[in-house]
Design a protein around this motif. Structure first.
Motif, short mmCIF file in Angstrom:
data_model
loop_
_atom_site.label_atom_id
_atom_site.label_comp_id
_atom_site.label_asym_id
_atom_site.label_seq_id
_atom_site.Cartn_x
_atom_site.Cartn_y
_atom_site.Cartn_z
N VAL A 238 20.60 54.03 34.93
CA VAL A 238 20.45 53.26 33.70
C VAL A 238 19.34 53.87 32.87
O VAL A 238 18.33 54.35 33.40
CB VAL A 238 20.16 51.76 33.97
CG1 VAL A 238 21.30 51.11 34.71
CG2 VAL A 238 18.87 51.57 34.72
N VAL A 239 19.54 53.85 31.56
CA VAL A 239 18.59 54.45 30.63
C VAL A 239 17.88 53.33 29.88
O VAL A 239 18.52 52.49 29.25
CB VAL A 239 19.30 55.38 29.63
CG1 VAL A 239 18.28 56.12 28.77
CG2 VAL A 239 20.20 56.37 30.36
N LYS B 7 15.69 57.58 22.82
CA LYS B 7 16.73 57.35 23.83
C LYS B 7 18.10 57.80 23.34
O LYS B 7 18.84 58.49 24.06
CB LYS B 7 16.74 55.86 24.18
CG LYS B 7 17.61 55.48 25.35
CD LYS B 7 17.19 54.12 25.90
CE LYS B 7 17.24 53.02 24.84
NZ LYS B 7 18.63 52.66 24.49
N SER B 8 18.46 57.44 22.12
CA SER B 8 19.77 57.80 21.58
C SER B 8 19.92 59.31 21.44
O SER B 8 20.99 59.87 21.69
CB SER B 8 20.00 57.13 20.22
OG SER B 8 20.02 55.73 20.35
N LEU C 283 20.75 60.83 24.88
CA LEU C 283 22.13 60.60 25.26
C LEU C 283 23.08 61.45 24.42
O LEU C 283 24.08 61.96 24.91
CB LEU C 283 22.48 59.11 25.10
CG LEU C 283 21.72 58.16 26.03
CD1 LEU C 283 22.02 56.72 25.68
CD2 LEU C 283 22.07 58.44 27.48
N GLU C 284 22.75 61.59 23.16
CA GLU C 284 23.56 62.41 22.27
C GLU C 284 23.55 63.86 22.74
O GLU C 284 24.59 64.53 22.77
CB GLU C 284 23.00 62.31 20.85
CG GLU C 284 23.71 63.18 19.83
CD GLU C 284 23.01 63.11 18.49
OE1 GLU C 284 23.50 62.36 17.63
OE2 GLU C 284 21.98 63.80 18.33
N SER D 275 25.69 64.15 25.99
CA SER D 275 27.13 63.92 25.86
C SER D 275 27.79 64.79 24.80
O SER D 275 28.99 65.03 24.87
CB SER D 275 27.39 62.45 25.52
OG SER D 275 26.85 62.13 24.25
N THR E 70 21.45 49.89 20.25
CA THR E 70 22.26 49.56 21.42
C THR E 70 22.14 48.06 21.66
O THR E 70 21.09 47.57 22.06
CB THR E 70 21.78 50.33 22.66
OG1 THR E 70 21.79 51.73 22.38
CG2 THR E 70 22.67 50.05 23.85
N GLU F 116 28.21 51.91 29.09
CA GLU F 116 28.43 52.84 30.20
C GLU F 116 29.06 54.10 29.64
O GLU F 116 30.16 54.08 29.08
CB GLU F 116 29.35 52.21 31.24
CG GLU F 116 29.59 53.13 32.43
CD GLU F 116 30.64 52.59 33.38
OE1 GLU F 116 30.59 52.94 34.56
OE2 GLU F 116 31.51 51.83 32.93
N ASP G 232 23.49 52.96 29.22
CA ASP G 232 22.44 52.84 28.21
C ASP G 232 22.20 51.36 27.91
O ASP G 232 23.14 50.60 27.68
CB ASP G 232 22.87 53.58 26.94
CG ASP G 232 21.80 53.53 25.85
OD1 ASP G 232 20.61 53.44 26.21
OD2 ASP G 232 22.17 53.60 24.66
#
Length: 669
Positions: A74-75, A83-84, A87-88, A91, A103, A108, A208
């Motif tokens: 978990v983030v 954080k975003s 993840l960007e 992914s 968020t 997930e 996230d």
């Protein structure tokens, strides 16, 4: 390429190669940077890694997380921690961005490296009650926005949207959040799953969570901070969770709320990994202190720290592609006087982060798998056992239903007979309770014994026309009658106490035998109550008669003389009758007779109450209940409670989940 989510293909220099497969991190590697990215996990490692990640994804897809905690990353992070962007970068797709809480639901993110396919994504989430009753898709996404030839594949309770345009990711996620959490800035616990399949992503699954808000903004509830922390704590407190904490380099790490929460549930840092973002924004002169953090010298974490530099707001505004941003990150670290050494230590770059996350997750899954397998087997056994009690139902045809009813009623009658004979022992033993009440009655009787030595009371309250010194039998009668009459109310209290115990025990048997059939339950409970009411009236009448009989002073001469001898310590025999009374006190004769009354009542009332309230009730109930077979509405009698149907459906759903989970685990374990 725009920042609204255009997916990019990153070169292998972007992130994804293992440290031991790099020859040199400087000029030699630049010759290979034109090669297409093959994911952070190389082909020869995919076979050993992918099955474990797929296993957990499969278990979560079948819903096993409703029964057991699964290994998860978990983030978490404070708002504006980057954080975003992390993840960007991992992914390759743009997720919702903006100020405040972006968020708003747990997201997930399932990344699956699938060679030889075009980019594809599937977004799923549980429908809200409102959307289940609605015929349209909530939020701004219109059916025309979906890829040609594809439609939203939805069930009654789940929304499922497939699409092949990466630019729609942000819009679809935002629409799902609006449906689940409402338009605005609220949050929701419901999980949104975004599965991305591409040859150019890493094999990784993480969740996230909303960024931690310290001060509510306009439109947010005053306790938004508490709501977010509660949601985060729900995930990070589980021992099966790896906590990925995002922390900006330009803040004091010791004051970071996200890290504090991680430390609270993982004080030894065993399952916490920290990501240090925004290294380009630190003040000059603080580099050494940042390095001390990375090298675990400030707040030690077993999984350590990794530093990354993602796209900043300026680069986003300038629409810098992710591929170019990855190269810029590499250049930043290679050219930094202090941080370039972190590359060689695999403590810097998105590439190092992706590799470590995948390795940590797979290691965590492998470590958790034996215990998870045992838990699933145990729950599967328990569910099968519980479901067995719910599976047997009445046949549809009338004759079959009647036979089923007879069998069910006979089973109930056997339980009642066993209960009334003392063979069946429920959670609270009925006869133990009855004996306790009868003992109270006996103790009370003994407490009413008196020596009858008050001569003034005898002479003044009960003396008639006789002269002093002459005995009057009516005085003897009157004293005893008044004394015995005081026992009647406690006797009735005993009767009602026994009635309550028996009704409770009988209705417990009803609930156990007819737990699935609420109509049969209610009818039987009414019968028991009606029969007990009738029996109570009989018992009350019989007890009243007993007290009327006690108004006549009577016992066998030998019995009276026996008790009198015990009280006076003198020997009396029938041969001395009727002149022996001159040798004993009047009070002793009263005391002897009352002792006989006490012993008689101590046994007689329990026998009487047992007979009417237990024995006869059991016989009447078992006889009367069989008359239900003659009723024409057999199916109505056997109609199931809605809770039973719900329970059966829940158990069947759990059985399916656990069975699927067992099959999935057996493939690799």
């Amino acid at each position: 390429m725009s920042t609204t989510g255009k997916f990019v293909k990153m070169s292998s220099s972007g992130f994804f190669s293992f440290p031991d497969q790099r020859r040199d991190e400087d000029s030699d590697s630049s010759q290979n940077e034109s090669q297409k990215m093959r994911g952070e996990v190389h082909t020869h490692l995919e076979e050993s890694i992918r099955p474990y990640i797929d296993l957990i994804d499969t278990l979560r897809s079948v819903g096993i997380h409703k029964d057991l905690a699964l290994p998860t990353i978990v983030v978490i992070g404070d708002q504006s921690s980057g954080k975003s962007s992390v993840l960007e970068a991992l992914s390759g797709v743009a997720l919702p961005r903006g100020k405040g809480i972006v968020t708003r639901c747990p997201l997930e993110l399932r990344l699956k490296k699938v060679p030889g396919v075009n980019w594809k994504a599937v977004l799923t989430y549980k429908k809200t009650d409102e959307s289940v009753n609605s015929s349209h898709i909530a939020g701004p996404i219109k059916p025309s926005k979906l890829v040609v030839g594809k439609v939203a594949q939805s069930t009654q309770n789940q929304e499922k949207i497939e699409f092949t345009d990466p630019s729609l990711v942000e819009e679809h996620v935002a629409a799902a959040q609006n449906e689940l959490a409402g338009k605005g800035v609220g949050i929701c616990d419901e999980l949104i799953t975004l599965e991305v399949m591409s040859p150019d992503v890493c094999d990784l699954t993480l969740i996230d969570l909303p960024g931690i808000a310290r001060v509510p903004v306009e439109g947010q509830p005053e306790d938004i901070g508490k709501q977010i922390k509660r949601l985060i704590m729900k995930y990070i407190k589980k021992h099966e969770t790896i906590n990925l904490v995002v922390v900006p380099c330009n803040t004091d790490i010791a004051t970071t709320e996200a890290l504090k929460m991680a430390q609270e549930v993982d004080p030894e840092g065993i399952r916490t990994l920290a990501i240090l973002t925004k290294p380009d924004l630190i003040d000059k002169g603080t580099e050494e202190s940042i390095l001390a953090v990375v090298h675990n010298k400030v707040i030690p974490l077993r999984k350590g720290y990794i530093m990354v530099k993602c796209r900043g707001q300026l680069q986003i505004d300038d629409k810098i592609p992710l591929e170019e941003a990855a190269q810029m990150e590499r250049d930043f670290f290679q050219n930094h006087d202090y941080f370039r050494y972190l590359l060689k230590e695999s403590k810097a770059s998105i590439k190092s982060l992706a590799v470590k996350l995948t390795q940590d997750l797979v290691d965590h899954i492998k470590k958790s798998l034996p215990q998870l397998h045992e838990q699933i087997k145990k729950q599967l056994w328990n569910v099968k056992k519980a479901l067995k009690d719910y599976e047997d139902g009445p046949p549809e045809d009338l004759e079959g239903a009647k036979d089923f009813l007879i069998k069910t009623l006979n089973g109930f009658n056997e339980e009642i007979k066993s209960l009334s004979s003392g063979e069946l022992k429920l959670e609270k033993n009925m006869f133990a309770q009855l004996r306790a009440e009868f003992k109270k009655w006996n103790d009370y009787l003994n407490s009413t014994k008196t020596s009858f030595n008050n001569s003034n009371q005898l002479s003044e309250n009960y003396r008639g026309m006789e002269l002093p010194g002459f005995m009057n039998y009516r005085i003897f009668q009157k004293i005893l009658q008044d004394h015995v009459a005081k026992l009647k109310d406690p006797a009735m209290d005993l009767l009602n106490a026994i009635k309550d115990i028996i009704i409770k025990q009988f209705t417990d048997v009803v609930s156990e035998c007819f737990q699935k059939y609420h109509v049969l339950q209610n009818i039987t409970k009414d019968k028991i109550n009606n029969i007990q009411f009738t029996q109570l009236e009989k018992a009350e009448k019989r007890i009243s008669e007993q007290f009327k009989m006690e108004n006549r002073i009577y016992t066998q001469d030998p019995i009276f003389l026996k008790f009198l001898s015990e009280i006076t310590n003198e020997t009396f025999s029938e041969k001395e009758l009727p002149v022996f009374d001159k040798n004993c006190k009047y009070s002793q004769m009263l005391e002897a007779y009352y002792e006989i009354v006490v012993q008689r009542m101590a046994d007689q009332l329990p026998l009487m109450i047992n007979f009417y309230m237990l024995q006869e009730t059991a016989q009447l109930v078992t006889t009367d209940i069989m008359k239900l077979v003659e009723k024409p509405d057999v199916h109505d009698l056997l109609s199931e409670d809605s809770d039973v149907s719900k329970r059966r459906n829940d158990l069947r759903a759990r059985l399916n989940r656990l069975t699927s989970a067992t099959k999935a685990i057996k493939k690799i374990y």
